[in-house]
Design a protein around this motif. Structure first.
Motif, PDB file in Angstrom:
ATOM      1  N   SER B 174       0.845  -1.199   0.000  1.00 48.10           N
ATOM      2  CA  SER B 174       0.000   0.000   0.000  1.00 48.10           C
ATOM      3  C   SER B 174       0.876   1.243   0.000  1.00 48.10           C
ATOM      4  CB  SER B 174      -0.933   0.008   1.214  1.00 48.10           C
ATOM      5  OG  SER B 174      -0.186   0.092   2.396  1.00 48.10           O
ATOM      6  N   VAL B 175       0.299   2.315  -0.523  1.00 45.72           N
ATOM      7  CA  VAL B 175       1.048   3.566  -0.694  1.00 45.72           C
ATOM      8  C   VAL B 175       0.162   4.745  -0.295  1.00 45.72           C
ATOM      9  CG1 VAL B 175       2.154   5.087  -2.387  1.00 45.72           C
ATOM     10  CG2 VAL B 175       2.396   2.602  -2.617  1.00 45.72           C
ATOM     11  N   GLY B 192       3.539   0.604   2.889  1.00 45.02           N
ATOM     12  CA  GLY B 192       3.263  -0.552   3.739  1.00 45.02           C
ATOM     13  C   GLY B 192       3.715  -1.827   3.050  1.00 45.02           C
ATOM     14  N   VAL B 297      -5.408   6.247  -0.561  1.00 43.11           N
ATOM     15  CA  VAL B 297      -4.479   5.156  -0.322  1.00 43.11           C
ATOM     16  C   VAL B 297      -4.506   4.248  -1.549  1.00 43.11           C
ATOM     17  CG1 VAL B 297      -3.893   3.225   1.188  1.00 43.11           C
ATOM     18  CG2 VAL B 297      -5.038   5.250   2.131  1.00 43.11           C
ATOM     19  N   LYS B 301      -5.631  -1.883   2.717  1.00 40.12           N
ATOM     20  CA  LYS B 301      -6.851  -2.467   3.276  1.00 40.12           C
ATOM     21  C   LYS B 301      -8.105  -1.880   2.654  1.00 40.12           C
ATOM     22  CE  LYS B 301      -4.600  -3.059   7.743  1.00 40.12           C
ATOM     23  NZ  LYS B 301      -4.562  -2.613   9.148  1.00 40.12           N
ATOM     24  N   GLU B 302      -7.937  -1.022   1.670  1.00 40.54           N
ATOM     25  CA  GLU B 302      -9.095  -0.360   1.064  1.00 40.54           C
ATOM     26  C   GLU B 302     -10.119  -1.393   0.626  1.00 40.54           C
ATOM     27  OE1 GLU B 302      -9.564   3.473  -1.781  1.00 40.54           O
ATOM     28  OE2 GLU B 302      -8.093   1.977  -2.302  1.00 40.54           O
TER      29      GLU B 302
END
Lengths: 368, 304
Positions: B174-175, B192, B297, B301-302
């Motif tokens: 993730s960014v 992440g 994001v 976890k989106e």
């Protein structure tokens, strides 16, 4: 010489490292006169309160209302388990006492709100314990205020405490019970690493986040408006077992267009020769500033030195004295202490938002 | 002995020439200038072509491998030409145009000199040896004067995006990025990785002209490494407040990178930096800029 009032302080519980009431006692404008707590507290709480009272030769009263009524107090030094901070502070404020409270402000934002309201309603002064008067932090503020780096645009605080926190992650044998948070914190009292003492488990963000966020609040004069955080349990079994972070990174969007970040962790004693790597980075329109929070310090090495003894010793650290000076000034002049109830509450809101963001993986607006 | 050709500016040739005596199992034998009037004199007795095209067309038999130090577009074009001759290539500046050449039969090593800095090599060794335990947090502060060496924000971000991927051994899951409205040269990105790894990196290209600043911390489960300019400053007294002067790491980055290129050819193995690494870093840079633009994001976890 002008007569100055000496403020009479009650110690409202003292169950963890007792730097706060000691700082009160060490300042010539303050005098500890009683230790008090609620009668229904467990034995270990009474034992620690009694021990502190005995050391200072003052009575321990197991009835807070009675202590307030009988000892003509001006202020309370509040230092119980984190979940009781606000309740004792509110009761003190409602009795018209000024309050100094240990960090963290609370484990719940609603409790912080209750405290802010009580402080305002009773028109008393409140100081949340902080490190904003460390020499390097003062130097940071002076450099920013001097205009040396122009308009502040971004601020980053790296805050890694190298204390241990019990058995390392992965050390629990199959079949062993999870570590009880309070038991672990009580055990940690011996080496002063019990900053998270209480029944409710707290991560490093909750326990220590107030310090770096206190720097950011003071240096920028802005509240955090939005956060994005990652949190992890990376080092300690107690944090794993209680599902609370020991490592976190937080992106910060503050008022006034300032951006920032916080990296925080309890990284273990093996990871740094001193108490930890703690640095402040500030970017301004005209330059940048890199500050090591531990300086000034003196390096001391010797044969048979205990492995966990810090090799670099902080010197000229007058944080405790200057905090108490600040509080005395607030009581004398009506000025606001360096970290008052509203600021402490807003920092707590930032912490809780970061914890939520770490769980959801999404940015979170801060309730300020 | 591997015979090397250099295609670069005269200034870069000076830097590579100074490394000649450090090089094992290789020597410079040819030079082609990128700028008019450029000379490879610094490399010693070498065949000098008038241009890269002339080098490839008329002097291909005097070198075994090529080092190209050029901007992205030029490096991509020349690397393609060299690869078509079957020549191994070390090419920079690394960028997306090189990644398409990754399928070529000949060896292609994108230039990622930041990986070969002694400080970074030391951190990497401490991770690889297991001293630090599982990588947990990578923290980088990189501050530069405006316009230092790179033209675009993407180019500026690429080294640290690559370092993060390299040190964690994978691309981030993730960014999240932040920019500053007041400072267009500023970006902060928050990556992440698997196993709760995280990287927090801030880059500012807004220092006053003069020195830059770099600080890298890697915190693992059992230890930490600090590669920090702040730790490596000496003091100069010349009146008024003392000035901090950074101790130099020399050009060990160029030497290390070049030797790795030579060793990979000699040992007929893949180099430690591949076009896939560049492609990964380029993709992460795109995600960083996308997140900064849309304030969302990327990944993570989106939607969970």
């Amino acid at each position: 010489m002008a007569e100055t009032k000496t403020f009479r302080a009650g110690v409202f519980s003292v169950v963890k490292h007792c730097y706060l009431p000691r700082a009160v006692a060490a300042h010539p404008r303050f005098e500890l006169v009683v230790v008090t707590d609620d009668a229904d507290q467990p034995d270990w709480v009474h034992e620690r309160n009694q021990k502190f009272a005995d050391e200072f030769g003052i009575p321990y009263v197991r009835d807070v209302a009675k202590a307030i009524a009988e000892y003509d107090l001006d202020m309370a030094a509040v230092s119980p388990e984190a979940e009781r901070h606000c309740d004792l502070a509110v009761r003190a404020a409602d009795a018209g006492l000024h309050v100094i409270a240990d960090k963290p402000m609370s484990t719940r934002l609603s409790e912080c709100d209750r405290l802010v309201e009580a402080v305002q309603r009773n028109d008393v002064k409140f100081l949340l314990w902080n490190r904003n008067y460390l020499p390097a932090v003062v130097q940071t503020k002076e450099a920013i205020d001097s205009g040396a780096i122009g308009e502040l645009q971004a601020i980053h605080v790296d805050f890694y405490f190298s204390k241990n926190a019990g058995p390392p992650k992965g050390s629990r044998a199959e079949g062993d019970p999870p570590i009880n948070w309070l038991d672990r914190q009580m055990e940690a009292h011996a080496d002063g690493s019990d900053g998270g003492v209480g029944k409710e488990a707290m991560g490093e963000l909750e326990i220590e986040g107030i310090y770096p966020l206190g720097y950011i609040h003071m240096l920028t004069g802005q509240n955090v408006q939005r956060v994005f955080a990652r949190t992890a349990t990376h080092f300690h079994q107690a944090n794993v077992d209680n599902d609370v972070d020991d490592l976190a990174t937080v992106s910060l969007e503050l008022g006034g267009g300032v951006v920032g970040s916080l990296c925080i962790g309890r990284i273990g004693a093996a990871s740094h020769p001193d108490i930890g790597e703690i640095k402040i980075h500030v970017i301004g329109s005209e330059g940048g500033l890199v500050i090591t929070e531990a300086r000034p310090e003196v390096s001391i090495y010797y044969r048979d030195q205990p492995p966990l003894e810090f090799k670099n010793e902080r010197i000229a650290n007058e944080n405790d004295f200057l905090l108490m000076d600040d509080f005395a000034r607030a009581l004398d002049t009506g000025s606001e202490p360096i970290l008052n109830a509203k600021a402490g509450r807003d920092i707590a809101a930032t912490v809780f938002a970061a914890v939520e963001s770490g769980k959801t993986g999404q940015p979170v607006e801060v309730d300020c | 002995m591997i015979r090397l050709a250099l295609i670069s500016s005269a200034e870069t040739a000076q830097a590579y020439g100074a490394l000649s005596t450090r090089l094992h199992r290789a020597a410079w034998t040819a030079f082609a200038p990128l700028d008019s009037g450029g000379s490879g004199q610094a490399l010693g007795q070498v065949t000098e072509a008038t241009s890269a095209e002339e080098l490839f067309t008329n002097q291909a038999d005097v070198f075994d491998a090529v080092v190209i130090a050029a901007d992205q577009a030029t490096a991509g074009r020349l690397a393609k030409a060299a690869s078509s001759l079957g020549k191994p290539v070390l090419a920079g500046a690394a960028g997306s145009n090189l990644t398409a050449l990754g399928q070529a039969d000949s060896l292609l090593m994108p230039a990622h000199p930041w990986r070969f800095l002694p400080s970074i090599q030391s951190v990497k060794r401490s991770i690889d040896s297991g001293k630090l335990g599982q990588a947990g947090l990578l923290r980088i502060h990189r501050w530069l004067p405006p316009g230092a060496d790179v033209e675009s924000q993407a180019e500026r971000i690429l080294p640290d995006a690559d370092l993060a991927c390299w040190l964690f051994g994978s691309a981030p899951e993730s960014v999240w990025s932040l920019q500053s409205a007041a400072n267009p040269g500023y970006i902060q990105f928050h990556l992440g990785f698997a196993n709760d790894g995280m990287a927090m990196i801030d880059i500012a290209a807004s220092l006053p002209s003069g020195g830059d600043y770099f600080s890298l911390t890697m915190i693992g489960g059992t230890g930490a490494a600090y590669a920090d300019d702040h730790h490596n400053m000496n003091l100069l007294y010349s009146g008024g407040q003392p000035n901090a002067i950074r101790t130099s790491q020399g050009r060990a980055d160029l030497a290390g990178q070049l030797q790795e290129f030579v060793d990979a050819i000699s040992e007929q193995r893949e180099p430690s930096v591949t076009p896939t690494d560049t492609a990964t870093a380029v993709a992460v840079v795109e995600q960083i800029l996308e997140s900064a633009d849309n304030r969302q994001v990327i990944g993570g976890k989106e939607g969970n």
